[in-house]
Structure formats: structure tokens, C-alpha cells
Design a protein around this motif. Structure first.
Motif, PDB file in Angstrom:
ATOM      1  N   SER A   1      13.986  -3.339   2.301  1.00 51.04           N
ATOM      2  CA  SER A   1      15.231  -2.274   2.626  1.00 51.04           C
ATOM      3  C   SER A   1      14.783  -1.236   3.754  1.00 51.04           C
ATOM      4  N   GLY A   2      14.726  -1.719   5.183  1.00 48.21           N
ATOM      5  CA  GLY A   2      14.247  -1.062   6.369  1.00 48.21           C
ATOM      6  C   GLY A   2      12.932  -1.231   6.476  1.00 48.21           C
ATOM      7  N   GLU A   3      12.461  -0.756   7.340  1.00 48.62           N
ATOM      8  CA  GLU A   3      11.139  -0.631   7.865  1.00 48.62           C
ATOM      9  C   GLU A   3      10.047  -0.421   6.784  1.00 48.62           C
ATOM     10  N   ASP A   4       9.287  -1.206   6.413  1.00 43.60           N
ATOM     11  CA  ASP A   4       8.212  -1.165   5.608  1.00 43.60           C
ATOM     12  C   ASP A   4       8.518  -0.511   4.261  1.00 43.60           C
ATOM     13  N   HIS A   5       9.705  -0.858   3.972  1.00 44.37           N
ATOM     14  CA  HIS A   5      10.086  -0.471   2.528  1.00 44.37           C
ATOM     15  C   HIS A   5      10.739  -1.827   1.830  1.00 44.37           C
ATOM     16  N   PHE A   6      10.454  -1.670   0.434  1.00 39.46           N
ATOM     17  CA  PHE A   6      11.008  -2.801  -0.581  1.00 39.46           C
ATOM     18  C   PHE A   6      11.462  -2.250  -1.632  1.00 39.46           C
ATOM     19  N   ARG A   7      12.890  -2.619  -1.971  1.00 40.30           N
ATOM     20  CA  ARG A   7      13.605  -2.111  -3.176  1.00 40.30           C
ATOM     21  C   ARG A   7      14.150  -3.258  -3.941  1.00 40.30           C
ATOM     22  N   VAL A   8      14.000  -2.905  -5.325  1.00 40.00           N
ATOM     23  CA  VAL A   8      14.902  -3.659  -6.488  1.00 40.00           C
ATOM     24  C   VAL A   8      15.767  -2.936  -7.116  1.00 40.00           C
ATOM     25  N   THR A   9      16.975  -3.697  -7.246  1.00 38.23           N
ATOM     26  CA  THR A   9      18.239  -3.062  -7.813  1.00 38.23           C
ATOM     27  C   THR A   9      18.503  -3.838  -8.947  1.00 38.23           C
TER      28      THR A   9
ATOM     29  N   ASP B   1      31.642   0.345 -15.258  1.00 32.23           N
ATOM     30  CA  ASP B   1      31.078  -0.589 -16.502  1.00 32.23           C
ATOM     31  C   ASP B   1      29.716  -0.833 -16.519  1.00 32.23           C
ATOM     32  N   ALA B   2      28.755  -0.126 -15.550  1.00 29.60           N
ATOM     33  CA  ALA B   2      27.504  -0.755 -15.724  1.00 29.60           C
ATOM     34  C   ALA B   2      26.476   0.489 -15.164  1.00 29.60           C
ATOM     35  N   ILE B   3      25.263   0.278 -15.522  1.00 31.61           N
ATOM     36  CA  ILE B   3      24.200   1.039 -15.218  1.00 31.61           C
ATOM     37  C   ILE B   3      23.587   0.489 -13.833  1.00 31.61           C
ATOM     38  N   VAL B   4      23.216   1.289 -12.957  1.00 36.01           N
ATOM     39  CA  VAL B   4      22.574   0.724 -11.670  1.00 36.01           C
ATOM     40  C   VAL B   4      21.124   1.524 -11.575  1.00 36.01           C
ATOM     41  N   LEU B   5      20.131   0.604 -11.308  1.00 31.39           N
ATOM     42  CA  LEU B   5      18.688   1.021 -11.150  1.00 31.39           C
ATOM     43  C   LEU B   5      17.989   0.746  -9.900  1.00 31.39           C
ATOM     44  N   GLU B   6      17.704   1.638  -9.187  1.00 30.87           N
ATOM     45  CA  GLU B   6      16.890   1.233  -7.944  1.00 30.87           C
ATOM     46  C   GLU B   6      15.684   1.517  -7.993  1.00 30.87           C
ATOM     47  N   VAL B   7      14.810   0.808  -7.743  1.00 32.82           N
ATOM     48  CA  VAL B   7      13.209   1.145  -7.606  1.00 32.82           C
ATOM     49  C   VAL B   7      12.773   0.873  -6.017  1.00 32.82           C
ATOM     50  N   GLU B   8      12.418   1.755  -5.318  1.00 29.04           N
ATOM     51  CA  GLU B   8      12.277   1.443  -3.936  1.00 29.04           C
ATOM     52  C   GLU B   8      10.768   2.305  -3.671  1.00 29.04           C
TER      53      GLU B   8
ATOM     54  N   ASP C   1       0.776  -1.085   0.007  1.00 27.95           N
ATOM     55  CA  ASP C   1      -0.089  -0.078   0.073  1.00 27.95           C
ATOM     56  C   ASP C   1       1.002   1.310  -0.035  1.00 27.95           C
ATOM     57  N   PRO C   2       1.601   1.512  -1.272  1.00 27.05           N
ATOM     58  CA  PRO C   2       2.645   2.606  -0.928  1.00 27.05           C
ATOM     59  C   PRO C   2       1.921   3.989  -0.968  1.00 27.05           C
ATOM     60  N   SER C   3       2.868   4.979  -0.583  1.00 25.73           N
ATOM     61  CA  SER C   3       2.653   6.325  -0.737  1.00 25.73           C
ATOM     62  C   SER C   3       3.647   7.061  -1.722  1.00 25.73           C
ATOM     63  N   HIS C   4       4.627   6.566  -1.674  1.00 26.24           N
ATOM     64  CA  HIS C   4       5.819   7.093  -2.438  1.00 26.24           C
ATOM     65  C   HIS C   4       6.770   5.910  -2.933  1.00 26.24           C
ATOM     66  N   CYS C   5       7.323   6.559  -4.076  1.00 26.94           N
ATOM     67  CA  CYS C   5       8.281   5.444  -5.008  1.00 26.94           C
ATOM     68  C   CYS C   5       9.486   6.545  -5.178  1.00 26.94           C
ATOM     69  N   TRP C   6      10.531   5.816  -5.143  1.00 23.17           N
ATOM     70  CA  TRP C   6      11.968   6.484  -5.380  1.00 23.17           C
ATOM     71  C   TRP C   6      12.509   5.754  -6.666  1.00 23.17           C
ATOM     72  N   ILE C   7      12.743   6.270  -7.599  1.00 20.91           N
ATOM     73  CA  ILE C   7      13.675   5.781  -8.720  1.00 20.91           C
ATOM     74  C   ILE C   7      14.977   6.460  -8.794  1.00 20.91           C
ATOM     75  N   ARG C   8      16.145   5.645  -8.683  1.00 15.37           N
ATOM     76  CA  ARG C   8      17.297   6.321  -8.675  1.00 15.37           C
ATOM     77  C   ARG C   8      18.143   5.559  -9.768  1.00 15.37           C
ATOM     78  N   LEU C   9      18.923   6.356 -10.569  1.00 16.37           N
ATOM     79  CA  LEU C   9      19.775   5.646 -11.500  1.00 16.37           C
ATOM     80  C   LEU C   9      21.491   6.399 -11.213  1.00 16.37           C
ATOM     81  N   SER C  10      22.125   5.324 -11.302  1.00 13.78           N
ATOM     82  CA  SER C  10      23.667   5.708 -11.122  1.00 13.78           C
ATOM     83  C   SER C  10      24.577   4.924 -11.878  1.00 13.78           C
ATOM     84  N   ARG C  11      25.611   5.470 -12.354  1.00 12.76           N
ATOM     85  CA  ARG C  11      26.649   4.942 -13.136  1.00 12.76           C
ATOM     86  C   ARG C  11      27.798   4.537 -12.616  1.00 12.76           C
ATOM     87  N   THR C  12      28.451   3.119 -12.682  1.00 12.31           N
ATOM     88  CA  THR C  12      29.579   2.677 -12.076  1.00 12.31           C
ATOM     89  C   THR C  12      30.641   2.895 -13.228  1.00 12.31           C
TER      90      THR C  12
END
Length: 439
Positions: A405-413, A359-366, A346-357
Motif C-alpha cells: 500500500s504505497g512505498e515501503d508499506h504493507f496492508r492487511v484488510t 453490514d460489516a466491520i472492516v479492520l485494516e492493519v498497515e 523492518d517496521p517502525s510504525h504499525c497502524w490498526i484502523r477499525l471502521s463500520r459499514t
């Protein structure tokens, strides 16, 4: 021991079911339970404690007190049974059957007669009488206030109060106690009006807002389908019309033995192949939308469902600066994770983060609101879901990790190498199949 385990199992099942509900569903249950609990709490305080004074007033007083308590408990049970139906009536979901008011009205009449009898035998008086009068209409009034307009409720409550005070005066209750009884009836009427009705009104407004959010999300999906349909119409409409006309012309020429019919059919064949390629281009463009397009679509759908969205890093080298093949792969990750955010918790907020290493691109959706409900997982047998996405990215050297990922949070990396080639669309998430593709 076995019975204890059974009780523990039921408690765990109840807890799991509770945490699996949305916040609005919890508020709904809490509001209804509160209304039902108020009836019992006041029945066992205002409606029971004053009766203890009748224990030394003789058998008649004790009999009347016991009858009053029994009828009052029955009235509370019937009131609880009517709360849900009265709430549905208030929301306009279904009308409240008038026949269901007959028993509560009869019980209210009986408790009124018993109260007057207790006052007539001097079994209760003073503060005890005022408390019993406070409890007298409560069980009936809580569902009833949801069934009639406020004006009608106040007028009928005033008429009931005049009848009660009149009966008490007829059996010789002193003027001071009559005044206290009148004040008690006024207090309980206002208490029911300002507690039950506003809480249910607020709950109704929240359900309407929730339904509006779901409608907005469905409209967003419908709008995307219409856009795809318009693109297909624009591509095929003109070419199909030309093919139809040239086919008719070829038939007429062939019937006349004119060799120009062959030229017309060659032209039909050319137009058909060109149309076939154009359809493939449209479908391929739909399936392989770049990362900014997917981010914009995910933001629109999530916000339409009432979920706030924060996107970080999309304008830098990890977003629009990433190679096209990497953007296509990450685009599918965004689409799948956005779908999971809508489906689970029952989410109220979603964070989408993009970062670059290096040799790769990392996408996090929390997202928050994950609670203790089952985490999103694969849709067995379809190849979609996080498991299917992991297989798809694994084929190009990427990876997907998911978990709390912490209390009441879920993260896909998701991690996609910079030298990745564009993956095919996951089978569970593709656009409509290309009917022109050669087998």
C-alpha cells in the motif's frame, strides 16, 4: 550473452539480499565497508600520488617507490581482514588473537623503513613526504584503535611518531619537513580516533538496543504464558487436592466394606466433571479473547519490539460496540497480523484502523518497513498465516485482502459481517490443547 545474464542474476540476488536485511544490519555493513574503503582510498591517494615524482629520480628511487606501494597494498588487505575481528573484540563477542597483529606490525615496520629510505635518497620531499607520512600508519591504526583503550592508542601513536620523526631527522630531512611530518602523524592519529572508534561505538549501542527490544518481546510472551499457567493452577489446584483426599478416603472405606465409599466416589466424579468444565472455560476464554483484549496485547508486544502503534476506531461501534462474535473473529485477525508485523520486514510504525459499514466491520492493519522482502504468506501445512485466516473468515462470510500500500508499506484488510458467528481458533494459533476434553 549467457555471462551477461549471470552477472544480472547475481546483481539481482545481491539487491534482494540487501533489501531483505533490517535497517540495523544495513548500517552495520555500511560502517564496516566504510572503514575498509577509507584504507584503500587514502592508500591510493596519499600513498600513491606522491610516488609519481620518483619516476624521474632514477632506478633506486623507482624501486623503493614500487616496494613501498606493494607493501602498502598488502597492508591494506591485511587491515580489511582484521576489521571484522577487531569489531567483534570491541563488542566483547570474542577476543582478538594477538598473533594477528604480528603481520600488520611487520608490514608497518617495512613501510617505515622504505619511507625513510625514500627520504634519504631525496626521492620524496616537501609535500610529497608529508602525504606519505599521513598514509603510513593508517592501515595498521584502523583495526588497532578498536583493540586498545584510547589512552594506550594515543601514547603508542605518540611513541611511533617520535620514532618516525627521529629516523627522518637522522637521514637529513630539513626541520620544516620534520615539523610537517610530525603534524601529519598527529592528524592521522586524531582522524582514526574520531572516525573509526565513535562509528563502531554507535553501532554497538544500536545492536545492544535491538537485543534489548527482542528481550522485551520475549518477556512479554513469557509473561502471558505465566498468566495462563497461573489461571490453570488456580482452577485445578484446589479441586485436584480435594479429589486426591476423597479418593484416599473412598479406598479406606471400601477396604472396610463401608458403603459410604460409593458416596465419596460419586463426589469425586462430580468434582472431576466440574474441574473439567472450569478448564474448558479457561481455555475458551484464552482462545476467544475479545477485540479490546487482543488490541491491548498486540500493542504491548509490538511496542516491546520497538514498533510504534496507532489504533483508530477501537472505542466506537466498530470496536467495543461490535457484536461479541465479530469481536472474536477480528481478535484473531489482530493476533495473526501482529505476528506477521514482527516476523516480516523492518517496521517502525504499525497502524490498526477499525471502521463500520452498513453490514460489516472492516479492520485494516498497515505497517511500514516492508521494503521488497517477501510478503507474509501462509505457513504451509499448519493452517495459520494469512491464507489460513482467509479460510477461517471465509467460513463465516468474511474476507481478507493483503498487499503493498504505497512505498515501503504493507496492508492487511479484513472484513467481517455483523451477523457472523464466532469462528473457531485457527489451528496454528491456538492455546495449549484442552487435555480434559472428551474424545
Amino acid at each position: 550473452m549467457k555471462g551477461r545474464r549471470g552477472v544480472i542474476g547475481r546483481v539481482r540476488a545481491w539487491r534482494h539480499d540487501w533489501h531483505g536485511r533490517s535497517k540495523l544490519q544495513r548500517i552495520d555493513i555500511y560502517s564496516r565497508v566504510t572503514l575498509c574503503s577509507v584504507t584503500w582510498f587514502l592508500a591510493l591517494s596519499w600513498g600513491f600520488l606522491p610516488l609519481l615524482k620518483t619516476l624521474d629520480r632514477g632506478p633506486v628511487a623507482m624501486t623503493l617507490a614500487g616496494a613501498f606501494l606493494a607493501v602498502n597494498i598488502t597492508q591494506s588487505v591485511v587491515s580489511n581482514l582484521n576489521v571484522t575481528a577487531a569489531y567483534a573484540h570491541y563488542r566483547g563477542a570474542e577476543p582478538f588473537p594477538p598473533r594477528r597483529l604480528r603481520l600488520p606490525a611487520a608490514l608497518l615496520t617495512v613501510t617505515t623503513v622504505l619511507l625513510v629510505a625514500l627520504a634519504a635518497t631525496d626521492a620524496v620531499h616537501g609535500g610529497a613526504l608529508a602525504l606519505l607520512v599521513l598514509d603510513l600508519p593508517l592501515a595498521f591504526a584502523i583495526p588497532y584503535v578498536l583493540l586498545v583503550p584510547v589512552r594506550a592508542f594515543l601514547l603508542r601513536s605518540a611513541a611511533f611518531g617520535l620514532v618516525v620523526v627521529g629516523l627522518l631527522a637522522a637521514v637529513g630531512v630539513p626541520g620544516g619537513e620534520l615539523f610537517a611530518s610530525a603534524v601529519s602523524l598527529l592528524v592521522v592519529t586524531l582522524l582514526v580516533l574520531v572516525s573509526a572508534r565513535p562509528s563502531i561505538w554507535s553501532l554497538t549501542v544500536m545492536w545492544q538496543a535491538e537485543e534489548a527490544r527482542h528481550m522485551q518481546a520475549r518477556l512479554a510472551v513469557a509473561e502471558e504464558r505465566l498468566r495462563f499457567g497461573r489461571d490453570m493452577h488456580d482452577v485445578l489446584g484446589r479441586n485436584l487436592s480435594v479429589i486426591a483426599l476423597k479418593s484416599e478416603l473412598a479406598v479406606e472405606l471400601a477396604q472396610r466394606g463401608n458403603p459410604a465409599a460409593v458416596d465419596q466416589m460419586i463426589e469425586v466424579q462430580r468434582i472431576a466433571r466440574a474441574s473439567q468444565q472450569e478448564v474448558r472455560d479457561v481455555v475458551r476464554g484464552y482462545r476467544e479473547a475479545d477485540l479490546p483484549t487482543e488490541l491491548m496485547g498486540a500493542r504491548g508486544v509490538l511496542q516491546a519490539a520497538g514498533i510504534a502503534v496507532t489504533v483508530e476506531g477501537a472505542d466506537g461501534p466498530a470496536g467495543i460496540g461490535a457484536p461479541a462474535a465479530v469481536q472474536a473473529a477480528l481478535g484473531w485477525v489482530v493476533r495473526e497480523t501482529a505476528t506477521n508485523v514482527l516476523r516480516h520486514g523492518d517496521p517502525s510504525h504499525c497502524w490498526i484502523r477499525l471502521s463500520r459499514t452498513r453490514d460489516a466491520i472492516v479492520l485494516e492493519v498497515e505497517n511500514d518497513g516492508a521494503g521488497t522482502s517477501d510478503p507474509p504468506g501462509p505457513d504451509h501445512g499448519t493452517g495459520s498465516g494469512l491464507a489460513g485466516l482467509a479460510e477461517r473468515l471465509g467460513a463465516i462470510g468474511g474476507s481478507v485482502r493483503s498487499g503493498p500500500s504505497g512505498e515501503d508499506h504493507f496492508r492487511v484488510t479484513a472484513t467481517v459481517p455483523l451477523d457472523a458467528r464466532a469462528p473457531d481458533a485457527p489451528s496454528g494459533l491456538t492455546a495449549p490443547a484442552d487435555p480434559t476434553e472428551e474424545r
